[in-house]
Design a protein around this motif. Structure first.
Motif, short mmCIF file in Angstrom:
data_model
loop_
_atom_site.label_atom_id
_atom_site.label_comp_id
_atom_site.label_asym_id
_atom_site.label_seq_id
_atom_site.Cartn_x
_atom_site.Cartn_y
_atom_site.Cartn_z
N ASN A 2 1.08 -1.15 0.12
CA ASN A 2 0.04 0.15 -0.10
C ASN A 2 0.74 1.50 -0.08
O ASN A 2 1.68 1.17 0.55
CB ASN A 2 -0.99 -0.30 1.25
N ASP A 9 -6.95 4.81 2.01
CA ASP A 9 -6.87 3.32 2.04
C ASP A 9 -7.83 2.47 0.83
O ASP A 9 -8.57 3.00 0.48
CB ASP A 9 -7.64 2.68 4.04
N SER A 11 -7.73 -0.38 -0.04
CA SER A 11 -7.02 -2.33 -0.04
C SER A 11 -8.21 -2.23 -0.24
O SER A 11 -8.33 -4.18 -0.86
CB SER A 11 -7.01 -2.30 1.26
#
Length: 92
Positions: A2, A9, A11
Motif C-alpha cells: 500500500n 486506503d 485495500s
C-alpha cells in the motif's frame, strides 16, 4: 504494498489485475491500445518495471506502450534512459 502517502486506503479494490482481466471486463468495447504509467515499481530496480511490462506484452499482447519512471536528478539517469531506449515498450 500500500502507498498511503498518495492514495489513502485502497485495500478494498487492491488485487492483481492482468491483461486477461482487462480484456474480459472490456469485451464489449473496441480497445485499440493500452498504456501503463509508472506502476510504482521498486525505485532501486527501475528497469525491472520495463522488463516486467515487456513480459506482459509478450504473453498477452498488452500493454501497447509504457511510461517508465526515472528520477531525473539521479546521477545514473543517463544510463537508465539509455537502457530504456533499448526496450520496445518504453516511452520515457
Amino acid at each position: 504494498m500500500n502507498i498511503p502517502f498518495r492514495y489513502g486506503d485502497y485495500s478494498s479494490i487492491k488485487r492483481t489485475y492482468l491483461p486477461p482481466d482487462l480484456l474480459a471486463d472490456s469485451a464489449a468495447f473496441n480497445i485499440v491500445g493500452t498504456v501503463t504509467m509508472e506502476t510504482e515499481w521498486d525505485e532501486d530496480d527501475q528497469l525491472g518495471e520495463m522488463v516486467y511490462m515487456q513480459r506482459m506484452q509478450d504473453e498477452f499482447g498488452l500493454p501497447n506502450a509504457c511510461v517508465a519512471h526515472a528520477v531525473l536528478d539521479d546521477p545514473a539517469v543517463g544510463e537508465l534512459l539509455e537502457r530504456y531506449s533499448g526496450s520496445s515498450q518504453s516511452t520515457v
